[in-house]
Design an enzyme around this catalytic site. Structure first.
Site, mmCIF file in Angstrom:
data_model
loop_
_atom_site.group_PDB
_atom_site.id
_atom_site.type_symbol
_atom_site.label_atom_id
_atom_site.label_comp_id
_atom_site.label_asym_id
_atom_site.label_seq_id
_atom_site.Cartn_x
_atom_site.Cartn_y
_atom_site.Cartn_z
ATOM 1 C CB CYS A 1 1.920 -3.993 5.074
ATOM 2 S SG CYS A 1 0.377 -4.743 5.611
ATOM 3 C CG HIS B 1 -0.211 0.039 2.529
ATOM 4 N ND1 HIS B 1 0.395 1.153 3.047
ATOM 5 C CD2 HIS B 1 0.000 -0.947 3.442
ATOM 6 C CE1 HIS B 1 0.939 0.874 4.224
ATOM 7 N NE2 HIS B 1 0.725 -0.410 4.483
#
Length: 450
Positions: A389, A370
């Site tokens: 992440c 992201h």
């Protein structure tokens, strides 16, 4: 949604939302779909890993003399905390639930604020479900009983006393009208175009007995214009995934036939579906994230098209190794550490970022790739600072198309593969998301009932 006995299958399987042992709830922000996940600064941590002790949070900006490695996770969390709303939304049933009661089971509630909107829809038809908001705007419930064997989505928004927004989403399915039938929710959607790593995944609303799995698997066939052999693998009594030995051939067309009407799934339980759907495989894109070099190399149809600086999971919150498939894309997502056990002494999440841009889910347990606007630009390409992440440099709101995060989001398909290498973490579990490629072909075949 047309009742299953008319032969219509739901368009998608319900989301599986465990982050190893804890849930990662889905949520939405006004103007974009979001998922509450395990990420910060780039990340989503592993719920079954003990979080390393963090230094005291600080909002002091790094000086030019500081190196990327000196930027503490705590300071990143503190920066993200500025955006946190005190309003916390709870949706019942939890996202991914199946077999929900059609009456009295659905409720949306909020603490620390008031609800500003709740929208509930049938996933198959798009029809909105009418509901009642309590006088104090603290809860919402449907006005009447729901339909059986139907998949619903809920999007709720709230605000705290300072007007800071909060949001949440959930997708769940109601129980069949009679316990004597079963249906399968499938992905990808009919008519979609996907990446070469996209398996066909079918989730059943009733457990299929071991004795009947061969018959059910024979009723779920997948064929490709490429001529590739496709084999099913049972991850559980309710989940059957199907894929070829290697990635789909780019440009091929794949057909899923559900011939389950009258097929026995368990003692006294029979299928009701007879349906054919299809999807197209787009160009081949496989991106490799090297957590040691902090770079991602994007390869399309065999050619390197871009090299992107990234920041992966930091010490104690490392990123999974292995082949991860993009299973959903959201322009904006909320990421809350509390959903996976990353909490401060007050029980609140170490971070709660309501507007993470350009988010693409890589696992059911909360791993995303992201955009990151709150981390110092110096970390990208130089340090791993997230809770698990993969973060790419971005701007708040994600409105700058020139950023690496915007480019990667715009040039990615659901079903594209992101391969993580050189991570000290273990290879992701094949059942955690659509990541069955982490099995050898012999392991995959061993899970077939045929």
């Amino acid at each position: 949604m047309t009742p299953p006995d008319n032969g219509t299958a739901p368009a998608k399987h319900p989301k599986i939302t465990k982050r190893r042992t804890l849930a990662a709830a889905a949520a939405v922000l006004i103007g974009g779909s979001v998922a509450v996940t395990a990420c910060s600064t780039g990340g989503g941590g592993h719920a079954d890993s003990k979080a390393a002790a963090s230094s005291a949070p600080t909002t002091q900006a790094p000086t030019p003399s500081q190196t990327p490695s000196a930027l503490s996770q705590a300071s990143q969390d503190a920066a993200a905390a500025k955006h946190t709303s005190a309003a916390k939304i709870t949706i019942t049933p939890k996202s991914g639930a199946t077999g929900a009661k059609v009456s009295g089971a659905v409720k949306v509630s909020v603490s620390g604020g008031t609800l500003t909107s709740v929208t509930m829809k049938s996933k198959a038809t798009g029809h909105t479900v009418a509901g009642k908001l309590s006088a104090d705007k603290k809860s919402w419930t449907p006005s009447k009983a729901l339909a059986h064997s139907t998949q619903y989505s809920i999007a709720a928004a709230a605000a705290d006393t300072q007007g800071r927004p909060a949001a949440a989403t959930a997708t769940f399915a109601t129980a069949a009208a009679k316990p004597s039938t079963f249906v399968g929710y499938f992905t990808p959607e009919d008519g979609s175009t996907v990446g070469v790593g996209m398996p066909v995944s079918v989730n059943f609303d009733h457990a299929i007995s071991k004795a009947d799995r061969a018959a059910v698997q024979r009723g779920v066939t997948v064929t490709s214009s490429s001529g590739q052999q496709v084999v099913g693998h049972w991850f559980s009594a309710k989940r059957l995934d199907l894929r070829p030995q290697s990635y789909w051939v780019a440009g091929s067309h794949v057909t899923l036939d559900l011939n389950l009407r009258g097929v026995k799934g368990a003692p006294g339980v029979y299928g009701v579906q007879h349906k054919t759907v299809g999807f197209d495989v787009g160009r081949s894109q496989v991106s490799t994230v090297d957590t040691k070099s902090h770079m991602m190399t994007v390869v399309r149809d065999g050619q390197v098209v871009r090299t992107i600086p990234i920041s992966a999971g930091g010490e104690g919150h490392t990123t999974y190794d292995g082949q991860l498939v993009i299973e959903e894309k959201d322009q904006t997502t909320r990421m809350n550490g509390a959903t996976v056990g990353f909490t401060d002494d007050d029980g609140k999440g170490e971070y709660d970022i309501p507007d993470v841009p350009h988010a693409m889910r890589l696992s059911n347990s909360g791993t995303f790739i992201h955009g990151n606007y709150w981390g110092d630009p110096s970390v990208f390409g130089h340090a791993n600072t997230s809770h698990g992440c993969i973060g790419i440099e971005d701007v708040k709101g994600g409105k700058d198309p020139s950023t690496d995060a915007a480019w990667f989001f715009d040039n990615s398909l659901v079903g594209d593969v992101v391969t993580v290498v050189n991570s000290p973490d273990k290879v992701i579990q094949p059942s955690n998301g659509l990541n069955g490629w982490n099995m050898t072909w012999s392991q995959w075949l061993a899970g077939s009932a045929l």
